[in-house]
Design a protein around this motif. Sequence first.
Motif: not given
Length: 407
Positions: A110-116, A173-183, A340-348
């Motif tokens: 089981a895993w989960a992934y998504g946007d930061v 490949e995308d710093e604005l996403t994450w991937f992890r093992t999930e409960d 990440p700084a890139a995430a904050a910049h994209r929102t602004d």
Amino acid sequence: MATPQTPYEAVLHAARDVTRLDSALDAEMLGAALLGSVYAVAETDREAAVREFVTGFLAVTARRRSAAATTIRSVFAALVPEAEGTARVRPGAYAPAWAAQLGRVHLTGAWAYGDVYGDQTSYLATFAYDDAEGGPEHALVALVDHNIGITKDVFVGGPAGRIVEQAREICTEDELTWFRTEDPARMRAEVGRYLTVTDSLGELPAQGSLATDRALVGARLAVLPGRAVATDAGTQPPPTDEERSRLIRGFLGSPEAARFGLDSVADTELPSLHFCLGLLLDHAASFPDADPTRWSPMVAELFLLDWVHRRAVLDMDDAAMLPRVLRGWAAYASRQRGLPAAAAHRTDEAIEEMIPEFARLYSTGERRSPATAAVAQLMADGVDPDDPAALNAWIEANRHRLTDDPA
């Protein structure tokens, strides 16, 4: 062959070749697709509609002895075991060898992934049959949209290993996403909670495989440890007045507030500043997680180009102040969440690009609800909302406008 006269006969006809399938997985996918037509057309509780259909189907077909009929009965019993009559379902004498493996799977990962930002989370689990005769290892993917508050799409398929690796590679490949093992228990609770909301929708999200795979997803979620939770479980209460004050004080003392000149506004601007900050907190409270620090380009768009026009009446000072407050708060929230700084910049950057459209919507009032339109007109007419006599007189004078204006 005669045209089927009932939905049950139609399903039997559609499942006439079920015994020719290669595996239990193929049969369960066929069964889920057939039940998906029931799920898609239901108008209220879709899960209950499927359960009631299976109950009726098992009752009507109880005396059918063909291999196809007994096999599809076993498939439906494995997919919707809570339907009445499933305990009495038995495989027929001519059932395929794989029929004994229907529903007999175990979790392999089981895993989960998504946007930061926290807009969406995808939950991924892989399953294998207890016996290889049941079919290949396969994956379940469920997409939870935290902004809408539903499980937006689900998918069951394979090869399981390739699906896991593709998800991992995309996130790497995308710093604005994450991937992890999930409960697995958390996955069951989260996907199930949002699926309950999806099941009650009057209209399902377009595209995707939500309807065709819903029954199989429910059966696989039931394999995971833990239990289903109430619809409102896991939601967060909105901040109290004391917590709101603490949040606002923390923001006004931040470098982000200073960057946008919000730490030292003129006394005449203070009412607009605090009104705008209150709107940001109210909007955050409208989401299930009620997290005032979860801001993204999408959340900012929902707020600036839709929600605020439907829910609030802004004067010109408020409208001039709001984009600046939103930019400062979103930058502050990004730092608080460690994005990440890139995430904050994209929102602004996204907020800045929305400002002209926000100004246009403010000037036209085209997205105002009837209630906000009425309050806006009341303010334009110079009526004090806190003066009951003046308010009642205005309502009487404008009753035709309030009842007839389609806006």
